[in-house]
Design an enzyme around this catalytic site. Structure first.
Site, PDB file in Angstrom:
ATOM      1  N   GLU B 290       0.839  -1.201   0.000  1.00 36.87           N
ATOM      2  CA  GLU B 290       0.000   0.000   0.000  1.00 36.87           C
ATOM      3  C   GLU B 290       0.872   1.248   0.000  1.00 36.87           C
ATOM      4  O   GLU B 290       0.662   2.178  -0.783  1.00 36.87           O
ATOM      5  CB  GLU B 290      -0.898  -0.004   1.247  1.00 36.87           C
ATOM      6  CG  GLU B 290      -1.695   1.274   1.418  1.00 36.87           C
ATOM      7  CD  GLU B 290      -2.514   1.301   2.703  1.00 36.87           C
ATOM      8  OE1 GLU B 290      -2.585   0.253   3.388  1.00 36.87           O
ATOM      9  OE2 GLU B 290      -3.086   2.363   2.997  1.00 36.87           O
ATOM     10  N   GLN B 384       3.163  29.447  -4.588  1.00 33.63           N
ATOM     11  CA  GLN B 384       3.980  30.662  -4.499  1.00 33.63           C
ATOM     12  C   GLN B 384       4.341  31.175  -5.886  1.00 33.63           C
ATOM     13  O   GLN B 384       4.331  32.381  -6.138  1.00 33.63           O
ATOM     14  CB  GLN B 384       5.252  30.350  -3.684  1.00 33.63           C
ATOM     15  CG  GLN B 384       6.052  31.556  -3.276  1.00 33.63           C
ATOM     16  CD  GLN B 384       5.318  32.444  -2.298  1.00 33.63           C
ATOM     17  OE1 GLN B 384       4.340  32.026  -1.678  1.00 33.63           O
ATOM     18  NE2 GLN B 384       5.753  33.677  -2.173  1.00 33.63           N
ATOM     19  N   GLY B 412      -0.457   5.211   7.377  1.00 32.66           N
ATOM     20  CA  GLY B 412       0.586   5.382   8.395  1.00 32.66           C
ATOM     21  C   GLY B 412       1.108   6.799   8.359  1.00 32.66           C
ATOM     22  O   GLY B 412       1.614   7.236   7.340  1.00 32.66           O
TER      23      GLY B 412
END
Lengths: 254, 430
Positions: B290, B384, B412
């Site tokens: 993943e 920016q 995670g």
């Protein structure tokens, strides 16, 4: 019917790329620029593949003439469903001056050698906009031609083709073998899926030189200069129609 | 040129106009709704892709730029993708949904690097739909493909690969995020069934999924918590399962996320994925792939940042010259370019290693840790460079930032990823 179809696939600068002229005005910059298959040729391949799926065609041969990178163009054709590819290698200055007549001669010779029943090409290439190859090829072979096709139907040894012409749509019947050029609305080309890309790896691409086909690719033209189109000038606003006519006359346009 | 009328280009006709007419027209008119960003080319020779992979990228790029990119802003604004089902079916017909699954079940027999390329190009067009795609194709399809029994693969994979069904995976709960093993959803055995009770949170594709992989506690009190988890395959229509509110997120809007509720949900025992009480292995090895595949999400977003910002810097003129020619902007663009190149190279290297069966949890955690943080910073740089225009939602840079940020959290958090790598290094010095 089980036709063998030859499809011309030209490698051109990708339609989305901003074209830039070389500083020495000898041509456009092609080095490092993204190239792809001419969009009209993609339509041609798609039509051939659909004919194969309908069992009208039995084999599709994709053809490309140019430098080594044309193999990528042929791989795309194979991934879309062509069975094998033929690459006629021409590079360098000879490639810069390659003309539709050269290609037509190659297509004509291949049509005889490979026993082709139908040649489909895109109606024009997006780099030179010539719209000549299909017509010249038909003339060289003395085959009937159906150009700017927006619909093709195969019926007992001939094709019924709807052509897009200035006045509208013209439907003609051409006997096979014949040459057809694909127009925009003929179909919408499929994307090459990953499984097909993998399968295409195993399909053969034959490499030839122009002399193998008896075609002399020495230049018939000389490029004098290539320039960007002139910068668009500002317009002018006028009060009424008479003033418009005055202005046009003054500028020498009327 | 008549070729400009080419139908596939019609969606991009303004892209064509942009490249063939004078560029300053864009600076004076504000027609951003019609404007398609032209794209900064990717050098795939440097990234080391094979010819087939280069063709794959081209196919996916052409497809998503036509079918998804024009809708990306609207999807983000409305927090919904109305044509999602059709889009999934089209992806399915291209073989994109089951890229790592075997062709006998409808998959494409591809590898992780192929998966990364697809994920990258989809995320480049729309970060949200890229995430949704990742959840479907990796979290759900890949897990069933790797851990499913023959019957399970035959039953679920074909429709997931064709796009008829949408997949999801649920491990997180309102009270169990980073500490996923502390999950409380329980599955009690009752004859041939397991009865699930509990809820899951932050579940991507939750509102739309037909097939979901759910992790639940099956262990009794005396086993270690991680040894009492089992993975189940749930179908949307199973009694006792329902989805709750769609979450209103900062970014990844359009990638529908919701809470899942299990109230005495009956699941056949044959729907256990992997082995009873061994779900943690499914979970942890799943997390590695993943992280790898999802790491291509930020790379795609970074590419989109370069696409948008580089072009803008060469159109926008101030003080009589293009802002891209001022040193500070040159510096920013150079940093963006090099960071993107480095991230992509690291990603592809790890993907290639995984394809050779050499998956390392340090590098899988490392690649998403690195690319996610770089993507957020690059999106800030893109805003920016666009200056005031970067701050308006007519331009996509705000969306890039909001989408990029998710990757520092999902799969995670950066903190967890750092812990994993740190602890792994500690182990090597024991």
């Amino acid at each position: 019917m089980s036709l063998r179809i030859l499809v011309g696939c030209k490698r051109v600068i990708d339609y989305a790329v901003k074209i830039r002229v070389k500083p020495d005005k000898s041509g456009v910059i092609t080095e490092g620029v993204k190239h792809s298959m001419n969009p009209f040729d993609e339509i041609a391949i798609e039509e051939a593949v659909r004919m194969k799926e309908k069992k009208i065609a039995k084999e599709i041969v994709a053809f490309s003439c140019g430098p080594t990178q044309c193999q990528e163009t042929l791989r795309t054709a194979l991934a879309m469903g062509a069975d094998r590819g033929i690459h006629v290698e021409v590079s360098g200055p000879e490639y810069e001056t390659l003309q539709p007549l050269h290609i037509s001669k190659m297509l004509a010779k291949l049509a005889k050698d490979e026993q082709i029943d139908l040649i489909i090409v895109g109606k024009q290439a997006i780099d030179d906009d010539c719209n000549q190859t299909a017509q010249m090829t038909a003339a060289l072979l003395d085959w009937p031609q159906a150009t700017s096709a927006s619909k093709i139907e195969a019926k007992d040894g001939s094709l019924q083709v709807v052509r897009e012409i200035d006045g509208g749509l013209e439907t003609i019947k051409v006997k096979l073998p014949s040459v057809v050029s694909a127009d925009l609305r003929l179909n919408e080309p499929r994307y090459a899926t990953l499984p097909n890309i993998m399968k295409a790896k195993k399909k053969p691409i034959k490499k030839l030189a122009p002399k193998d086909l008896g075609v002399d690719v020495s230049p018939r033209i000389q490029v004098v200069t290539v320039e960007e189109p002139p910068v668009r000038q500002a317009g002018a606003k006028v009060e009424n129609v008479d003033a418009v006519v005055e202005k046009l006359k003054a500028l020498g346009h009327a | 040129m008549s070729s400009l009328l080419f139908s596939r280009l019609l969606g991009n006709v303004n892209r064509g106009c942009q490249t063939r007419r004078l560029l300053p027209v864009i600076a004076t008119f504000s027609c951003p709704q019609q404007r398609q960003m032209t794209h900064y080319p990717i050098d795939d020779i440097i990234s080391g892709l094979t010819d087939e992979q280069i063709q794959l990228r081209k196919t996916v790029f052409d497809f998503v730029q036509k079918e998804l990119a024009p809708k990306a802003n609207e999807i983000d604004k409305m927090n919904t993708f109305p044509e999602m089902r059709e889009f999934y079916k089209k992806c399915g017909s291209l073989g994109l949904l089951g890229i790592t699954a075997k062709s006998e079940y409808g998959g494409s027999d591809g590898g992780y690097l192929d998966h990364c390329i697809i994920m990258e190009e989809i995320s480049r067009a729309s970060g949200a739909i890229g995430l949704s795609y990742g959840a479907h194709s990796n979290l759900c399809v890949n897990q069933i493909s790797r851990n499913g029994s023959e019957e399970q693969k035959k039953k679920y994979l074909p429709k997931l690969c064709s796009g008829e069904h949408i997949g999801a995976l649920a491990m997180s709960e309102p009270g169990s995020g980073s500490d996923v093993v502390s999950m409380r959803t329980k599955a009690e055995k009752k004859g041939d069934y397991y009865v699930l009770n509990g809820n899951k949170f932050w579940i991507t594709n939750g509102p739309d999924a037909d097939v979901l992989i759910i992790y639940a506690k099956t262990g009794t009190g005396d086993t270690k918590p991680q040894h009492g988890i089992t993975a189940f395959i749930i179908e949307k229509d199973m009694p006792g399962f329902r989805t709750a509110q769609k979450l209103d997120k900062l970014g990844m809007r359009g990638s529908n996320t919701c809470e899942l509720i299990f109230e005495d949900c009956k699941v056949p025992a044959s729907n256990i994925l992997g082995k009873l009480n061994h779900g943690v292995y499914v979970l942890m090895s799943g997390l590695e792939s993943e992280r790898l595949v999802l790491a291509s999400g930020p790379v795609g977003i970074m590419q989109a940042c370069c696409d948008t910002a580089f072009e803008y810097a060469h159109i926008r003129k101030q003080f009589g010259k293009r802002i891209g020619e001022f040193q500070l902007i040159q510096g920013k663009m150079a940093d963006m370019y090099t960071t993107l190149g480095a991230c992509r190279s690291y990603l592809y290297c790890v993907a290639r290693a995984c394809d050779r069966g050499h998956a390392s949890n340090k590098d899988c955690a490392g690649i998403i840790l690195y690319t996610a943080e770089k993507a957020t910073l690059m999106a800030l740089d893109a805003i920016q460079i666009l200056g005031g225009n970067g701050y308006i939602n007519d331009y996509p840079t705000g969306r890039y930032l909001r989408d990029a940020k998710l990757y520092e959290i999902g799969a995670g958090t950066s903190e967890v990823r750092r812990s994993i790598i740190g602890r792994s290094l500690n182990e090597e010095y024991k």
